[in-house]
Design a protein around this motif. Structure first.
Motif, mmCIF file in Angstrom:
data_model
loop_
_atom_site.group_PDB
_atom_site.id
_atom_site.type_symbol
_atom_site.label_atom_id
_atom_site.label_comp_id
_atom_site.label_asym_id
_atom_site.label_seq_id
_atom_site.Cartn_x
_atom_site.Cartn_y
_atom_site.Cartn_z
ATOM 1 N N LEU A 190 8.775 39.471 83.276
ATOM 2 C CA LEU A 190 10.052 39.508 83.543
ATOM 3 C C LEU A 190 10.387 40.278 84.879
ATOM 4 C CD1 LEU A 190 11.107 40.631 80.155
ATOM 5 C CD2 LEU A 190 11.343 38.425 80.543
ATOM 6 N N TYR A 191 11.647 39.622 85.343
ATOM 7 C CA TYR A 191 12.095 40.074 86.423
ATOM 8 C C TYR A 191 13.534 40.314 86.113
ATOM 9 C CZ TYR A 191 13.710 40.715 91.272
ATOM 10 O OH TYR A 191 14.498 41.220 92.447
ATOM 11 N N ASN A 192 14.103 41.629 86.533
ATOM 12 C CA ASN A 192 15.316 42.109 86.299
ATOM 13 C C ASN A 192 15.854 42.160 87.752
ATOM 14 O OD1 ASN A 192 17.609 43.684 85.665
ATOM 15 N ND2 ASN A 192 16.523 43.967 83.690
ATOM 16 N N ASN A 193 16.894 41.052 88.066
ATOM 17 C CA ASN A 193 17.073 40.719 89.429
ATOM 18 C C ASN A 193 17.806 41.936 90.043
ATOM 19 O OD1 ASN A 193 18.600 39.590 86.963
ATOM 20 N ND2 ASN A 193 20.095 38.992 88.473
ATOM 21 N N LEU A 304 4.045 42.614 72.911
ATOM 22 C CA LEU A 304 4.578 43.165 71.448
ATOM 23 C C LEU A 304 3.619 42.869 70.578
ATOM 24 C CD1 LEU A 304 6.809 44.780 69.900
ATOM 25 C CD2 LEU A 304 8.054 42.378 69.615
ATOM 26 N N ALA A 305 2.900 43.891 69.751
ATOM 27 C CA ALA A 305 2.086 43.545 68.676
ATOM 28 C C ALA A 305 2.767 43.828 67.081
ATOM 29 C CB ALA A 305 0.969 44.643 68.667
ATOM 30 N N LEU A 313 4.020 46.381 65.376
ATOM 31 C CA LEU A 313 2.935 47.488 65.473
ATOM 32 C C LEU A 313 2.740 48.302 66.797
ATOM 33 C CD1 LEU A 313 0.103 45.299 64.053
ATOM 34 C CD2 LEU A 313 1.603 46.953 62.573
ATOM 35 N N ALA A 314 3.119 47.835 67.870
ATOM 36 C CA ALA A 314 2.804 48.570 68.976
ATOM 37 C C ALA A 314 3.818 47.528 70.270
ATOM 38 C CB ALA A 314 1.484 48.561 69.364
ATOM 39 N N LEU A 315 4.193 48.512 71.252
ATOM 40 C CA LEU A 315 4.804 47.948 72.478
ATOM 41 C C LEU A 315 4.256 48.507 73.865
ATOM 42 C CD1 LEU A 315 7.224 46.652 73.945
ATOM 43 C CD2 LEU A 315 8.442 48.617 73.671
ATOM 44 N N ARG A 316 3.763 47.624 74.535
ATOM 45 C CA ARG A 316 3.064 48.219 75.736
ATOM 46 C C ARG A 316 3.835 47.299 76.859
ATOM 47 N NH1 ARG A 316 -3.192 47.882 75.232
ATOM 48 N NH2 ARG A 316 -2.436 45.499 75.369
ATOM 49 N N TYR A 378 16.443 44.862 78.022
ATOM 50 C CA TYR A 378 16.196 43.553 78.517
ATOM 51 C C TYR A 378 14.652 43.232 78.029
ATOM 52 C CZ TYR A 378 15.847 39.219 81.353
ATOM 53 O OH TYR A 378 15.593 37.814 81.553
ATOM 54 N N ILE A 379 13.790 44.016 78.299
ATOM 55 C CA ILE A 379 12.565 43.851 77.968
ATOM 56 C C ILE A 379 12.084 43.688 76.375
ATOM 57 C CG2 ILE A 379 10.249 44.863 77.828
ATOM 58 C CD1 ILE A 379 11.085 46.521 80.450
ATOM 59 N N ILE A 380 12.693 44.764 75.618
ATOM 60 C CA ILE A 380 12.474 44.462 74.373
ATOM 61 C C ILE A 380 13.173 43.550 73.624
ATOM 62 C CG2 ILE A 380 14.358 46.202 73.586
ATOM 63 C CD1 ILE A 380 10.805 45.951 71.779
ATOM 64 N N GLU A 381 14.398 42.984 73.843
ATOM 65 C CA GLU A 381 15.000 41.996 73.207
ATOM 66 C C GLU A 381 14.733 40.733 73.857
ATOM 67 O OE1 GLU A 381 17.075 42.217 70.916
ATOM 68 O OE2 GLU A 381 16.783 44.485 70.713
ATOM 69 N N ARG A 382 14.244 40.399 74.999
ATOM 70 C CA ARG A 382 13.496 39.212 75.378
ATOM 71 C C ARG A 382 12.210 39.157 74.725
ATOM 72 N NH1 ARG A 382 14.169 36.571 80.018
ATOM 73 N NH2 ARG A 382 12.754 35.161 79.232
ATOM 74 N N LEU A 383 11.234 40.187 74.289
ATOM 75 C CA LEU A 383 10.155 40.106 73.606
ATOM 76 C C LEU A 383 10.342 39.631 71.969
ATOM 77 C CD1 LEU A 383 8.142 43.353 74.868
ATOM 78 C CD2 LEU A 383 7.341 40.821 74.670
ATOM 79 N N VAL A 384 11.436 40.272 71.518
ATOM 80 C CA VAL A 384 11.552 40.191 70.220
ATOM 81 C C VAL A 384 12.127 38.705 70.086
ATOM 82 C CG1 VAL A 384 13.137 40.692 68.304
ATOM 83 C CG2 VAL A 384 12.216 42.558 69.603
ATOM 84 N N ASP A 385 12.886 38.045 70.758
ATOM 85 C CA ASP A 385 13.309 36.571 70.600
ATOM 86 C C ASP A 385 12.114 35.815 70.892
ATOM 87 O OD1 ASP A 385 16.009 36.696 69.996
ATOM 88 O OD2 ASP A 385 16.326 35.174 71.273
#
Length: 773
Positions: A190-193, A304-305, A313-316, A378-385
């Motif tokens: 991801l890139y956060n502009n 995201l695992a 299970l895990a976030l890295r 932004y990171i976690i919510e893009r990953l979850v979707d």
């Protein structure tokens, strides 16, 4: 009470703003005033040779032309970072020292090199054009990936690899085993502009030096007058703080960008003493785009695992934040807060967040509405979707399955936060109902029939708000009018209204008799300013303490006037009464009589007033659910926001009308980042390509739909009012909400990603690229 806490009172300060009676720095002129114009670097990276001032000095009306050499000769200091992770026990980092007028080297286009002081603004600007600077260009590194590449040109001697610092937060030992046993792993780059603030009022200041008493007065557009005084006294002028008065009048927006001292403020203080005149400077919009500190600009690799049943299970993740050329002010906060908030609202057993702060030949980045929390969300919510799509689990159900449960509070994250309170399930359910979740399928079918793609984005966010301590005062005058002396600094939030609501509720004083005094270091003993959504929680709690002291002092005055014991005096609804009787006095009468010139016992003092302070050991953590629906025209790539819903937990709501306004403004800024805003530098030369509003696309009124807003409050136990911050949540959540909706709309066309901002051209290209595969 019609004007009390919880009422949707319109802002009492708005009439003067709407009728042009506000007073900003640009509206102020002083006798014998001179004007400043700055010479900006034309190069992203270069050595400074000779600075030829002769032609400029010969111009009519020019009083002085000054550069970094005179600055050093006068023994002045540098602008240094306000904070580094090592100050809180974190890893050591490279601290920059920035000369307000560059010496030896310039490190970005727009760095200040010299200043002209002249009798008129036009004369100063004309003369500035004649200052000739001998530059020897050096290789520039503009993008993060170029700056960290082996052998890259270094911005600062001693900053190896162009790194200021790298920090890691989490329980690293648990992460690898969790990924090893995961049923599914979702990965994203991801890139956060990069953004700039574009405050309605550009920065500006007037500096005045009184040779008679050796004091400076700086009138400036800032969020923190006492912080500015401290920096100018200790870092720049090396004088006691009592020698400097800093004043802010009306301030037209800040959002974090106006939270630190800028080169212009430091230079004008110096120049006013040198030329013996007040000196004024107001930025043009182009100078603001070039010279204001900027924000965001983060690259990240995230994973995201998940278990077979969709448990996290895990976030890295490993991120790189673009610091720009210097660590400016509190610029180290966004990479720190992004890592600390990595897991946001989810109960994730193993977390590792790594952030590096990288120097580049661009303008410095600083906290901007959210300051690291938008990046984390932004990171976690893009990953979850993405995970929901890959595992074919409904996005709302996947979130619900992994939310922190209400009974788990206070909840300690693996990155070091202690969340105070919340009911995440309740806000999610309320948000879905308000958004008509069940009616989405019909709306999607109607869009499809019209040849458009409809998508829905759902985000759950959390924010940490309320930092530092604060002091507030309440002072009655002999006529019975009451002044709130605030250490916070309203620059659009509506403190004049909300603080008056609080005091009217607590003391029973009519609202029209309550006034606000702020943003003057001579009038306000100490204050921390306004940022990080701190004012209602920290400032409001200090104000409650001041009100309690007024009541306690008022009891003693009332006891004297009523000829009773202070212990027998009760207070309610603006009245002091002798308990068990109908004898009493209203607080306004007590206040007026507290100023009588004779007949008062010495131990009571003169005048009714109170001071209060508050410092929370823990921040508050507002949170909420955002849901957005978009329509996309696949022929043009145009994105239309069709529906937007917010359900927020901000604890006790002081003024729901103003709270909704804060949320709407935040959503506009977050959506603006998703759809159009982006600061762009040429990757080779470092020249700013978005130097005006022709190139930097702000959101417009017709870009936004009506926003449905409701509250799901759970009072915070971290402060006596139960308040959580409201100022930043809209921005924290809106960007991923809009992006998730866009990607949901485009998923049937085979599009898996669109870089922010999702402009029509980028969306159109993504659609065409997917069709070609």
């Amino acid at each position: 009470m019609r004007f009390g806490i919880g009422q949707p009172v319109t802002r009492t300060e708005d009439p003067r703003f709407l009728t042009g009676r506000g007073r900003y720095v640009a509206d102020i002129d002083l006798a014998r005033q001179a004007y400043a114009a700055f010479v900006f670097s034309r190069h992203a990276h270069a050595r400074i040779g000779a600075v030829d001032k002769k032609a400029a000095e010969a111009m009519p009306g020019v009083f002085a032309v000054l550069s970094g050499e005179e600055w050093v000769a006068d023994g002045l200091g540098t602008l240094d970072p306000e904070f580094m992770p090592e100050d809180m026990g974190g890893p050591p980092g490279f601290r920059t020292k920035r000369w307000p007028l560059a010496r030896e080297r310039v490190r970005y286009v727009g760095e200040r090199v010299a200043v002209v002081i002249a009798a008129t603004e036009a004369a100063a600007r004309d003369a500035a054009e004649l200052v000739a600077v001998d530059y020897q260009e050096l290789p520039a590194v503009v993008r993060i990936e170029d700056a960290i590449r082996p052998g890259a040109s270094l911005l600062h001697d001693g900053a190896a690899g162009n790194l200021s610092f790298t920090l890691r937060l989490g329980n690293a030992e648990a992460v690898e085993p969790a990924f090893a046993r995961a049923h599914h792993v979702t990965r994203l780059s991801l890139y956060n502009n990069r953004l700039t603030t574009v405050a309605m009022e550009p920065r500006g200041c007037i500096a005045e030096y009184d040779a008679g008493n050796g004091r400076w007065t700086l009138t400036t557009s800032t969020q923190n007058v006492h912080g500015a005084r401290h920096t100018l006294a200790h870092q720049i002028l090396h004088v006691p703080e009592s020698r400097i008065r800093v004043v802010a009048r009306d301030v037209g927006g800040g959002f974090g960008m106006k939270g630190q001292v800028y080169a212009e403020e430091a230079v004008l203080m110096w120049a006013a003493r040198r030329v013996g005149r007040p000196v004024k400077w107001i930025a043009s919009r182009n100078e603001s785009m070039l010279g204001d500190n900027q924000a965001r600009d983060q690259k990240v690799e995230a994973e995201l695992a998940l278990s077979a049943d969709g448990r996290f299970l895990a976030l890295r993740w490993t991120g790189w934040h673009n610091a720009g050329a210097y660590v400016e002010g509190a610029g180290a906060i966004p990479p720190l807060f992004a890592a600390k908030l990595a897991s946001t609202v989810y109960d994730i057993p193993a977390v590792l967040a790594t952030n590096s702060f990288v120097f580049t030949n661009t303008a410095p980045t600083v906290p901007y509405r959210g300051a690291g929390r938008p990046e984390a969300n932004y990171i976690i919510e893009r990953l979850v979707d993405r995970a929901a799509r890959e595992t074919r689990i409904d996005p709302a159900e996947l979130r619900r399955k992994n939310l922190i449960r209400r009974g788990a509070f206070p909840y300690t994250t693996h990155t070091g936060w202690i969340y105070d309170s919340g009911d995440y399930d309740a806000a999610l359910a309320k948000g879905q109902a308000l958004a008509d979740w069940q009616g989405y399928a019909a709306r999607q079918a109607a869009s499809r029939a019209a040849g458009r793609c409809r998508g829905r984005g759902l985000v759950y966010y959390v924010d940490n708000t309320g930092v530092f301590n604060e002091r507030m005062e309440l002072r009655f005058d002999p006529s019975g009018e009451l002044t709130i002396v605030a250490g916070t600094l309203s620059h659009g939030q509506g403190h004049e209204t909300t603080y008056a609501q609080m005091v009217a509720d607590w003391l029973g004083v009519p609202a029209e008799k309550i006034h606000l005094s702020q943003a003057d270091t001579d009038a306000v003993a100490i204050g921390r300013g306004t940022y990080a959504s701190r004012s209602m929680m920290i400032g409001g709690s200090a104000l409650r303490a001041a009100a309690d002291e007024v009541i306690a002092r008022g009891r003693r005055f009332a006891a004297h006037f009523l000829e009773a014991a202070a212990a027998d005096i009760a207070f309610a609804d603006g009245q002091f009464t002798i308990a068990g009787t109908d004898r009493g006095m209203p607080i306004l009468q007590v206040a007026q009589m507290s100023f009588i010139p004779v007949g008062l016992p010495s131990e009571l003092g003169v005048g009714l007033q109170g001071a209060g302070a508050f410092s929370s050991d823990l921040p508050s953590f507002p949170k909420g659910c955002h849901i957005c629906e978009v329509e996309i025209d696949p022929e043009t790539g145009a994105v239309a926001l069709d529906r937007y819903t917010v359900v927020d937990d901000i604890g006790m709501v002081v003024n729901p009308l103003l709270a909704r306004g804060q949320i709407r403004g935040g959503v506009a800024q977050g959506a603006g980042q998703a759809l159009g805003e982006e600061v762009v530098y040429d990757a080779d030369s470092g020249q700013l390509l978005t130097g005006s509003l022709q190139d930097y696309r702000l959101p417009r009124a017709d870009d936004l739909p009506a926003i449905a807003i409701d509250f799901s409050p759970v009072p915070s136990p971290t402060n006596p009012l139960g308040i959580k911050g409201v100022g930043e949540g809209g921005t924290v959540a809106a960007t991923p909400t809009v992006m998730n909706a866009i990607l949901d709309a485009l998923a049937p066309l085979g599009v898996t990603d669109v870089a922010m901002p999702a402009t029509p051209e980028r969306v159109w290209q993504a659609i065409r690229a997917a069709a070609a595969t």
